[in-house]
Design a protein around this motif. Structure first.
Motif, PDB file in Angstrom:
ATOM      1  N   UNK A 254      79.327  52.665  56.890  1.00 31.23           N
ATOM      2  CA  UNK A 254      78.782  52.492  55.541  1.00 31.23           C
ATOM      3  C   UNK A 254      77.305  52.112  55.606  1.00 31.23           C
ATOM      4  N   UNK A 255      76.967  51.220  56.534  1.00 33.29           N
ATOM      5  CA  UNK A 255      75.573  50.827  56.729  1.00 33.29           C
ATOM      6  C   UNK A 255      74.719  52.046  57.105  1.00 33.29           C
ATOM      7  N   UNK A 256      75.239  52.865  58.008  1.00 35.17           N
ATOM      8  CA  UNK A 256      74.495  54.050  58.448  1.00 35.17           C
ATOM      9  C   UNK A 256      74.281  55.022  57.295  1.00 35.17           C
ATOM     10  N   UNK A 262      67.597  56.799  52.737  1.00 31.91           N
ATOM     11  CA  UNK A 262      66.150  56.637  52.794  1.00 31.91           C
ATOM     12  C   UNK A 262      65.537  57.453  53.927  1.00 31.91           C
ATOM     13  N   UNK A 263      66.281  57.564  55.010  1.00 36.81           N
ATOM     14  CA  UNK A 263      65.786  58.311  56.178  1.00 36.81           C
ATOM     15  C   UNK A 263      66.897  59.252  56.671  1.00 36.81           C
ATOM     16  N   UNK A 267      70.280  60.015  60.409  1.00 37.17           N
ATOM     17  CA  UNK A 267      71.740  60.047  60.347  1.00 37.17           C
ATOM     18  C   UNK A 267      72.321  61.425  60.626  1.00 37.17           C
ATOM     19  N   UNK A 268      71.672  62.474  60.109  1.00 41.03           N
ATOM     20  CA  UNK A 268      72.321  63.782  60.094  1.00 41.03           C
ATOM     21  C   UNK A 268      71.322  64.878  60.424  1.00 41.03           C
ATOM     22  N   UNK A 269      71.814  65.945  61.035  1.00 44.28           N
ATOM     23  CA  UNK A 269      70.962  67.083  61.353  1.00 44.28           C
ATOM     24  C   UNK A 269      70.433  67.711  60.066  1.00 44.28           C
ATOM     25  N   UNK A 270      69.197  68.206  60.077  1.00 44.55           N
ATOM     26  CA  UNK A 270      68.595  68.748  58.847  1.00 44.55           C
ATOM     27  C   UNK A 270      69.418  69.860  58.213  1.00 44.55           C
TER      28      UNK A 270
END
Length: 484
Positions: A254-256, A262-263, A267-270
């Motif tokens: 959840x924190x991630x 915001x960024x 977290x994840x590939x474009x």
């Protein structure tokens, strides 16, 4: 150098050093969920079962379909934003009452062998297809589980692919497609507390009853959550876990997710970022589409009175969820886009299974018993499982989870398959794609078994240096816990 999402996952792993992993819950593999007076006379035989659409049931159903009240017209200029469009429902009711070929469809539903057996006081229903194979070909067991508002019928189109012999592999799959307890022709519990963790035990015991002490699993929707619990409780029995809807609920993920709003690149590939962000879009969708979830997680029996009594209500309730689960933007279509992906027979077959078995109420209770303080207190998603896992993520699934994040739960994540199409009901929409992915997963799981060690998931968007650091952090975490 680390990529952005590797850096965040490293940070998450560092934070995990200060969060103690919850203990594995105590598991009672003999916990009784049926009527208490039957405990001393439990029949543990495996009994053949045949679905019946008897004449009196069909007559009653047709009477109800033909005598619905006139429906309130939809608002001008709307599709299905307010629920399944009421202008569309009369044609579906006419089809179900006058055109649906009841006897032909029940023959189709019975084309694979079906059985029942009593596990912990509950008659559990399942399809079992054991392929005939030439000498030298191993038969391996696979338990597949559906979700809500689906049924075991979802997997019918997968069975020919899964059970076929191929010159490219030395095994073939035996398919056990069970009805979740409380769903279709499986009994529901007679007392509260029968959540997904309890179902995992019952269905593991089913596999033992069938003679399979070790087996592979696939789960969709609630079936995926049940299988995740099974892999947590019985890691030495589940040889590999394939999921078409990977989910975890833990403070770290959840924190991630919040950081990623915001960024996103952390977290994840474009190329798949739009499946998660902006977070406001995701949360808006969840709020808009989860009213049924909240209702069934709090007062399931109230709505199930209406769904059990009115086939028109059942159709509208299920079709609305199937429509938006297939493609969220189908809410703007009056017809819900259903016939773009499914046949009329498939959709009504599923309704018939719920109607004929009178299982709407017991199936709906899975929400209340699984989204409960008792179940949440177990924190099973924060308990890592050593079972090798493989995830398939469709374009229009309810949510997307980055592989590195899923590794918090399944460190031995072998692979992620990303589809550019497909929705929540993938077994019905793209059965061959799903079946072939399951086969590929079993091939890899077996390869890892034969090597005598578990793969560390190095092809899941992390490089080897990062994996080594992650393993080192996990080692220090173990040492830290031992010193507490």
């Amino acid at each position: 150098m680390f990529s952005n999402n590797e850096s965040l996952s490293l940070l998450i792993s560092f934070l995990s050093l200060f969060i103690q992993t919850p203990p594995l819950p105590e598991i009672n593999v003999n916990e009784w969920w049926g009527p208490r007076h039957l405990k001393s006379i439990q029949d543990t035989s495996i009994r053949p079962f045949v679905v019946e659409f008897n004449a009196s049931m069909i007559a009653d159903l047709r009477h109800r379909l033909r005598n619905t009240r006139q429906m309130t017209p939809p608002l001008e200029g709307t599709g299905s934003e307010y629920g399944f469009n009421t202008k569309e429902i009369p044609r579906w009711l006419r089809y179900w009452a006058e055109e649906y070929p009841y006897q032909d469809r029940v023959v189709e539903i019975n084309k694979y062998p079906q059985y029942k057996t009593n596990i912990q006081g509950l008659d559990v229903h399942f399809v079992r297809v054991i392929p005939k194979v030439p000498i030298g070909i191993e038969v391996v067991p696979l338990l597949v589980l559906h979700g809500w508002p689906s049924s075991y019928l979802d997997f019918y189109a997968l069975i020919p692919v899964l059970t076929s012999v191929s010159p490219h592999r030395d095994f073939v799959i035996e398919v056990i497609a069970a009805s979740l307890p409380g769903f279709a022709f499986s009994d529901g519990a007679v007392r509260p507390g029968f959540g997904v963790d309890k179902m995992a035990v019952v269905l593991r015991n089913l596999m033992h009853r069938l003679g399979h002490k070790k087996f592979y699993t696939h789960g969709a929707d609630w079936g995926s959550v049940v299988m995740s619990n099974m892999a947590t409780f019985f890691p030495n029995e589940v040889l590999g876990y394939h999921s078409s809807m990977p989910t975890i609920f833990s403070p770290l993920q959840a924190f991630a997710r919040i950081v990623g709003d915001y960024f996103p690149s952390l977290v994840v590939r474009p190329e798949v970022a739009d499946r998660m962000y902006p977070l406001s879009n995701f949360l808006s969708k969840i709020v808009r589409e989860s009213g049924y979830f909240h209702l069934q997680a709090t007062k399931p029996d109230t709505v199930d009175i209406a769904l059990t009594d009115s086939p028109a209500g059942l159709l509208a309730y299920f079709f609305e969820k199937i429509s938006v689960g297939t493609r969220e933007y189908y809410q703007h279509r009056a017809d819900g886009g259903l016939e773009l992906h499914y046949t009329k027979e498939q959709l009504v077959d599923n309704l018939m299974v719920y109607w004929a078995s009178d299982s709407v109420a017991t199936a709906g209770r899975i929400y209340a018993d699984s989204f409960s303080p008792r179940y949440f207190s177990l924190r099973t998603d924060s308990i890592p499982s050593s079972v090798p896992a493989w995830i398939l993520q469709a374009k229009y699934e309810i949510s997307y989870i980055p592989p590195w994040m899923y590794k918090l739960k399944f460190p031995n994540l072998v692979n992620e398959t990303v589809l550019d199409t497909g929705g929540h009901f993938l077994a019905l929409e793209l059965p061959v794609v799903l079946a072939e992915d399951i086969v590929r997963a079993v091939v890899e799981f077996r390869r890892l078994q034969h090597k005598g060690k578990k793969k560390e998931g190095r092809n899941c968007e992390v490089n080897s240096d990062f994996v080594d650091l992650l393993c080192l952090l996990q080692f220090y975490k173990v040492i830290n816990l031992l010193c507490i």
